[in-house]
Design an enzyme around this catalytic site. Sequence first.
Site, PDB file in Angstrom:
ATOM      1  N   LYS A   1       0.855  -1.185   0.000  1.00 52.15           N
ATOM      2  CA  LYS A   1       0.000   0.000   0.000  1.00 52.15           C
ATOM      3  C   LYS A   1       0.893   1.238   0.000  1.00 52.15           C
ATOM      4  O   LYS A   1       1.696   1.428   0.922  1.00 52.15           O
ATOM      5  CB  LYS A   1      -0.913  -0.003   1.229  1.00 52.15           C
TER       6      LYS A   1
ATOM      7  N   ARG B   1     -10.771  10.035   1.764  1.00 56.22           N
ATOM      8  CA  ARG B   1     -10.632  10.739   3.052  1.00 56.22           C
ATOM      9  C   ARG B   1     -11.715  11.793   3.206  1.00 56.22           C
ATOM     10  O   ARG B   1     -12.154  12.077   4.323  1.00 56.22           O
ATOM     11  CB  ARG B   1      -9.222  11.331   3.166  1.00 56.22           C
TER      12      ARG B   1
ATOM     13  N   SER C   1     -10.226   5.598  -4.733  1.00 59.74           N
ATOM     14  CA  SER C   1     -11.157   6.715  -4.887  1.00 59.74           C
ATOM     15  C   SER C   1     -10.693   7.753  -5.909  1.00 59.74           C
ATOM     16  O   SER C   1     -11.488   8.259  -6.694  1.00 59.74           O
ATOM     17  CB  SER C   1     -11.388   7.374  -3.529  1.00 59.74           C
TER      18      SER C   1
ATOM     19  N   LYS D   1       1.347  10.125   5.691  1.00 66.44           N
ATOM     20  CA  LYS D   1       1.393   8.707   6.073  1.00 66.44           C
ATOM     21  C   LYS D   1       2.666   8.018   5.570  1.00 66.44           C
ATOM     22  O   LYS D   1       2.725   6.798   5.467  1.00 66.44           O
ATOM     23  CB  LYS D   1       0.126   7.999   5.565  1.00 66.44           C
TER      24      LYS D   1
ATOM     25  N   GLU E   1       7.343  -6.680   1.213  1.00 58.15           N
ATOM     26  CA  GLU E   1       6.115  -6.565   2.019  1.00 58.15           C
ATOM     27  C   GLU E   1       5.184  -7.754   1.764  1.00 58.15           C
ATOM     28  O   GLU E   1       4.603  -8.313   2.692  1.00 58.15           O
ATOM     29  CB  GLU E   1       5.370  -5.261   1.683  1.00 58.15           C
TER      30      GLU E   1
ATOM     31  N   TYR F   1     -15.174   1.047  -6.902  1.00 58.50           N
ATOM     32  CA  TYR F   1     -16.440   1.757  -6.697  1.00 58.50           C
ATOM     33  C   TYR F   1     -17.321   1.650  -7.942  1.00 58.50           C
ATOM     34  O   TYR F   1     -18.489   2.020  -7.896  1.00 58.50           O
ATOM     35  CB  TYR F   1     -16.164   3.228  -6.351  1.00 58.50           C
TER      36      TYR F   1
ATOM     37  N   LYS G   1      -2.127  -1.465  -3.835  1.00 58.60           N
ATOM     38  CA  LYS G   1      -2.995  -0.297  -3.768  1.00 58.60           C
ATOM     39  C   LYS G   1      -2.174   0.979  -3.826  1.00 58.60           C
ATOM     40  O   LYS G   1      -1.210   1.071  -3.099  1.00 58.60           O
ATOM     41  CB  LYS G   1      -3.770  -0.348  -2.447  1.00 58.60           C
TER      42      LYS G   1
HETATM   43  C1  PBG Z   1      -7.154   3.725   5.440  1.00 56.08           C
HETATM   44  C2  PBG Z   1      -7.627   3.453   4.061  1.00 56.08           C
HETATM   45  C3  PBG Z   1      -7.506   4.346   3.000  1.00 56.08           C
HETATM   46  C4  PBG Z   1      -8.122   3.762   1.898  1.00 56.08           C
HETATM   47  C5  PBG Z   1      -8.596   2.511   2.303  1.00 56.08           C
HETATM   48  N1  PBG Z   1      -8.266   2.319   3.661  1.00 56.08           N
HETATM   49  C6  PBG Z   1      -6.956   5.723   2.947  1.00 56.08           C
HETATM   50  C7  PBG Z   1      -5.648   6.018   3.517  1.00 56.08           C
HETATM   51  O1  PBG Z   1      -4.792   5.157   3.691  1.00 56.08           O
HETATM   52  O2  PBG Z   1      -5.459   7.184   3.838  1.00 56.08           O
HETATM   53  C8  PBG Z   1      -8.227   4.413   0.575  1.00 56.08           C
HETATM   54  C9  PBG Z   1      -9.215   3.883  -0.387  1.00 56.08           C
HETATM   55  C10 PBG Z   1      -9.490   4.763  -1.546  1.00 56.08           C
HETATM   56  O3  PBG Z   1      -8.854   5.806  -1.753  1.00 56.08           O
HETATM   57  O4  PBG Z   1     -10.391   4.401  -2.304  1.00 56.08           O
HETATM   58  N2  PBG Z   1      -6.658   2.746   6.209  1.00 56.08           N
END
Ligand code: PBG
Length: 336
Positions: free
Chosen positions: A208, A218, A287, A230, A246, A326, A261
């Site tokens: 990720k 968010r 997203s 992050k 990982e 989505y 991701k």
């Molecule tokens: C947080 C989490 C995130 C997403 C899924 N779980 C956002 C982040 O890490 O800040 C993002 C999913 C998306 O953008 O569709 N644990």
Amino acid sequence: MSDVNRSTDSTPTLLYRPRRLRRSPALRRMVRETQLGVDDLIYPLFVMEGERQKIEIASMPGCYRYSLDLLLKEVAEACELGINAIALFPVIPEAKKDATGTESYNPNGLVQQTVRAIKQTVPEMVVITDVALDPFSTHGHDGIVDENGIVLNDPTVEVLVKMALSQAAAGADMVAPSDMMDGRVGAIRKALDAAGYIDVGILAYSAKYASAYYGPFRDALDSAPKFGDKKTYQMDAANAREALKEVSLDIAQGADIVMVKPALAYLDIIHQVRNATSLPVAAYNVSGEYATIKAAAQMGWIDEKKIILETLTSMKRAGADLILTYFAKEVALMLR
Ligand code: PBG
């Protein structure tokens, strides 16, 4: 007599004419290497408190935060369309957030209630729950933060374990740690087994990345970090070998499915992970990828349906078995 196969011009012999296999829809279908199917789709959904409420997310047109009653309808509809699985994300009111995300393991919390309700009404739907603190923490980070703003690994893992156990107790089929703390997959596996949840699976957000593509998500959860970023836990976009490390750590600790991701800017990573494991590989069409397509489509600049299919097919071609998207319902309808 007409001879449909006869060329009218007298071109010279060409041993290979790749266009031979592209002449008709049937021929193209026969040699198609990648199939996108409804079985590949996992539908992420946002649940909030309240009743009879459905609020569109401004930066994700067509996506909503649903109160539980309406979410159940959405899940039933997804089920009718042939979608096998949903991934659940909660919108937690500010008043229930705290520094260590204690609401995340409330046995009667929003996620736990929602999982129970889905399992009662649409039992065949595979329910995947997110394991991370960000929807529950006042600061928006995925873990516990100390006075210097450092995200603490091992104390966070202890909370993640409690969260995963409470989700399993509520009936989740799989838990999905999306926090990127070290060692959390193993700790969760051990705790699930010790509590008798031997058949609850782990979908690990293994590779990720710290990505700007999460912005609209968010907004949806009101979970943007209040300070910093992050990057001390999510991966650097420049790294590929590290993703394989990982993934291998998560597999060694008991992951059942590994995930990359975001998806679109990381197709090379999906491909490499595919070649590195025999486990199912998931990709998260996040997203920001959704919002980008929606925005251009709303402007009339692209053909939305064709772009969606082309984009998701590219993820499958890269090696993903499963895609969190989505667009799941739209795709299920198109594939009908
Ligand atoms: C947080 C989490 C995130 C997403 C899924 N779980 C956002 C982040 O890490 O800040 C993002 C999913 C998306 O953008 O569709 N644990």
